[in-house]
Design a protein around this motif. Structure first.
Motif, PDB file in Angstrom:
ATOM      1  N   GLY A  83     -24.367 -10.766  14.079  1.00 34.23           N
ATOM      2  CA  GLY A  83     -22.949 -11.083  14.239  1.00 34.23           C
ATOM      3  C   GLY A  83     -22.262 -11.416  12.930  1.00 34.23           C
ATOM      4  N   GLN A  84     -23.017 -11.411  11.825  1.00 35.84           N
ATOM      5  CA  GLN A  84     -22.433 -11.757  10.523  1.00 35.84           C
ATOM      6  C   GLN A  84     -21.544 -10.631  10.010  1.00 35.84           C
ATOM      7  OE1 GLN A  84     -26.207 -12.583   8.510  1.00 35.84           O
ATOM      8  NE2 GLN A  84     -25.461 -14.674   8.190  1.00 35.84           N
ATOM      9  N   LEU A  85     -20.431 -11.026   9.416  1.00 36.35           N
ATOM     10  CA  LEU A  85     -19.491 -10.086   8.821  1.00 36.35           C
ATOM     11  C   LEU A  85     -19.807  -9.947   7.337  1.00 36.35           C
ATOM     12  CD1 LEU A  85     -16.905  -8.439   9.508  1.00 36.35           C
ATOM     13  CD2 LEU A  85     -15.608 -10.392   8.633  1.00 36.35           C
ATOM     14  N   HIS A  86     -19.775  -8.732   6.826  1.00 42.30           N
ATOM     15  CA  HIS A  86     -20.062  -8.455   5.423  1.00 42.30           C
ATOM     16  C   HIS A  86     -18.893  -7.683   4.809  1.00 42.30           C
ATOM     17  CE1 HIS A  86     -24.374  -9.464   5.811  1.00 42.30           C
ATOM     18  NE2 HIS A  86     -24.197  -9.032   7.048  1.00 42.30           N
ATOM     19  N   VAL A  87     -18.496  -8.070   3.602  1.00 41.00           N
ATOM     20  CA  VAL A  87     -17.545  -7.280   2.820  1.00 41.00           C
ATOM     21  C   VAL A  87     -18.365  -6.253   2.055  1.00 41.00           C
ATOM     22  CG1 VAL A  87     -15.852  -7.315   0.952  1.00 41.00           C
ATOM     23  CG2 VAL A  87     -15.886  -9.167   2.636  1.00 41.00           C
ATOM     24  N   LEU A  88     -17.930  -5.000   2.117  1.00 37.12           N
ATOM     25  CA  LEU A  88     -18.660  -3.912   1.467  1.00 37.12           C
ATOM     26  C   LEU A  88     -17.881  -3.374   0.266  1.00 37.12           C
ATOM     27  CD1 LEU A  88     -19.592  -1.804   4.628  1.00 37.12           C
ATOM     28  CD2 LEU A  88     -20.990  -3.540   3.475  1.00 37.12           C
ATOM     29  N   PRO A  89     -18.542  -3.179  -0.858  1.00 36.47           N
ATOM     30  CA  PRO A  89     -17.870  -2.488  -1.968  1.00 36.47           C
ATOM     31  C   PRO A  89     -17.769  -1.001  -1.625  1.00 36.47           C
ATOM     32  CG  PRO A  89     -20.146  -2.913  -2.532  1.00 36.47           C
ATOM     33  CD  PRO A  89     -19.915  -3.563  -1.198  1.00 36.47           C
ATOM     34  N   PRO A  90     -16.752  -0.317  -2.114  1.00 32.39           N
ATOM     35  CA  PRO A  90     -16.632   1.113  -1.808  1.00 32.39           C
ATOM     36  C   PRO A  90     -17.758   1.925  -2.438  1.00 32.39           C
ATOM     37  CG  PRO A  90     -14.954   0.432  -3.378  1.00 32.39           C
ATOM     38  CD  PRO A  90     -15.677  -0.798  -2.957  1.00 32.39           C
ATOM     39  N   CYS A  91     -18.178   2.966  -1.729  1.00 33.17           N
ATOM     40  CA  CYS A  91     -19.204   3.865  -2.259  1.00 33.17           C
ATOM     41  C   CYS A  91     -18.629   4.670  -3.426  1.00 33.17           C
ATOM     42  CB  CYS A  91     -19.717   4.795  -1.148  1.00 33.17           C
ATOM     43  SG  CYS A  91     -18.548   6.084  -0.662  1.00 33.17           S
ATOM     44  N   GLY A  92     -19.474   5.391  -4.098  1.00 32.86           N
ATOM     45  CA  GLY A  92     -19.047   6.194  -5.248  1.00 32.86           C
ATOM     46  C   GLY A  92     -18.017   7.258  -4.891  1.00 32.86           C
ATOM     47  N   VAL A  93     -18.172   7.886  -3.731  1.00 31.73           N
ATOM     48  CA  VAL A  93     -17.204   8.908  -3.309  1.00 31.73           C
ATOM     49  C   VAL A  93     -15.835   8.271  -3.123  1.00 31.73           C
ATOM     50  CG1 VAL A  93     -16.595  10.529  -1.474  1.00 31.73           C
ATOM     51  CG2 VAL A  93     -18.962  10.378  -2.250  1.00 31.73           C
ATOM     52  N   CYS A  94     -15.785   7.108  -2.477  1.00 28.33           N
ATOM     53  CA  CYS A  94     -14.504   6.424  -2.275  1.00 28.33           C
ATOM     54  C   CYS A  94     -13.884   5.969  -3.596  1.00 28.33           C
ATOM     55  CB  CYS A  94     -14.682   5.227  -1.343  1.00 28.33           C
ATOM     56  SG  CYS A  94     -14.966   5.710   0.364  1.00 28.33           S
ATOM     57  N   ARG A  95     -14.714   5.478  -4.492  1.00 29.83           N
ATOM     58  CA  ARG A  95     -14.208   5.040  -5.805  1.00 29.83           C
ATOM     59  C   ARG A  95     -13.556   6.211  -6.535  1.00 29.83           C
ATOM     60  NH1 ARG A  95     -18.943   0.855  -7.954  1.00 29.83           N
ATOM     61  NH2 ARG A  95     -19.258  -0.079  -5.919  1.00 29.83           N
ATOM     62  N   GLU A  96     -14.230   7.338  -6.547  1.00 30.67           N
ATOM     63  CA  GLU A  96     -13.686   8.506  -7.240  1.00 30.67           C
ATOM     64  C   GLU A  96     -12.440   9.034  -6.524  1.00 30.67           C
ATOM     65  OE1 GLU A  96     -13.132  11.163 -10.235  1.00 30.67           O
ATOM     66  OE2 GLU A  96     -14.473   9.432 -10.199  1.00 30.67           O
ATOM     67  N   PHE A  97     -12.425   8.993  -5.199  1.00 29.66           N
ATOM     68  CA  PHE A  97     -11.258   9.417  -4.425  1.00 29.66           C
ATOM     69  C   PHE A  97     -10.037   8.581  -4.801  1.00 29.66           C
ATOM     70  CE2 PHE A  97      -8.589   9.137  -0.593  1.00 29.66           C
ATOM     71  CZ  PHE A  97      -8.335  10.485  -0.365  1.00 29.66           C
ATOM     72  N   MET A  98     -10.209   7.260  -4.831  1.00 30.17           N
ATOM     73  CA  MET A  98      -9.101   6.368  -5.198  1.00 30.17           C
ATOM     74  C   MET A  98      -8.572   6.716  -6.579  1.00 30.17           C
ATOM     75  SD  MET A  98     -10.298   2.628  -3.872  1.00 30.17           S
ATOM     76  CE  MET A  98     -12.008   2.771  -3.416  1.00 30.17           C
ATOM     77  N   ARG A  99      -9.488   6.956  -7.472  1.00 30.65           N
ATOM     78  CA  ARG A  99      -9.115   7.293  -8.841  1.00 30.65           C
ATOM     79  C   ARG A  99      -8.343   8.606  -8.892  1.00 30.65           C
ATOM     80  NH1 ARG A  99     -13.187   8.662 -13.813  1.00 30.65           N
ATOM     81  NH2 ARG A  99     -11.599   9.555 -15.127  1.00 30.65           N
ATOM     82  N   GLN A 100      -8.825   9.608  -8.159  1.00 26.71           N
ATOM     83  CA  GLN A 100      -8.193  10.921  -8.208  1.00 26.71           C
ATOM     84  C   GLN A 100      -6.839  10.961  -7.509  1.00 26.71           C
ATOM     85  OE1 GLN A 100     -10.847  14.098  -7.075  1.00 26.71           O
ATOM     86  NE2 GLN A 100     -12.412  13.418  -8.511  1.00 26.71           N
TER      87      GLN A 100
END
Length: 134
Positions: A83-100
């Motif tokens: 039941g624990q909630l975790h904050v996830l860092p974006p994966c590499g694909v998402c990081r590059e997508f944001m950048r592009q």
């Protein structure tokens, strides 16, 4: 907790759905705040041919509304076992997508937990376009 409202908003979007083929949709959710302050949300869609992370899903909603620049992003996942909630860092694909999508997104804040953020620039090593060799 500094980012409590964003984390809670994202957590409220989590609605896991398991398909008959065993794929899981909606177990990760994201909220993005655009440079104008608007909030957009999305969830992950795990398909055998091509998955869509929650971060890119939320960004697609932002882009649909004619915005391309991020101010802040958070993604969360809840462990069904604990039941624990975790904050996830974006994966590499998402990081590059944001950048592009917009180079200015390199300065967007990425929420890493209840208190910490880093800029996208800090999360992408060697993010600057290289200069010529000679």
């Amino acid at each position: 907790m500094k980012h409590k409202d964003l984390i809670e908003q994202a957590a409220g979007l989590i609605r896991p759905y398991q398909t008959t083929s065993g794929r899981l949709f909606g177990d990760v959710a994201a909220v993005v705040i655009s440079s104008t302050g608007n909030r957009y949300v999305g969830v992950c869609v795990d398909t055998p041919s091509w998955g869509l992370c929650a971060e890119r899903s939320a960004m697609a909603a932002m882009i649909t509304h004619g915005e391309y620049r991020l101010r802040k992003l958070v993604a969360v996942w809840r462990n069904d076992q604990t039941g624990q909630l975790h904050v996830l860092p974006p994966c590499g694909v998402c990081r590059e997508f944001m950048r592009q999508v917009d180079e200015g997104n390199l300065d967007a804040e990425i929420v890493l937990d209840g208190e910490r953020t880093k800029t996208l620039r800090e999360l992408i090593p060697e993010c600057e376009w290289p200069g010529p060799v000679a």
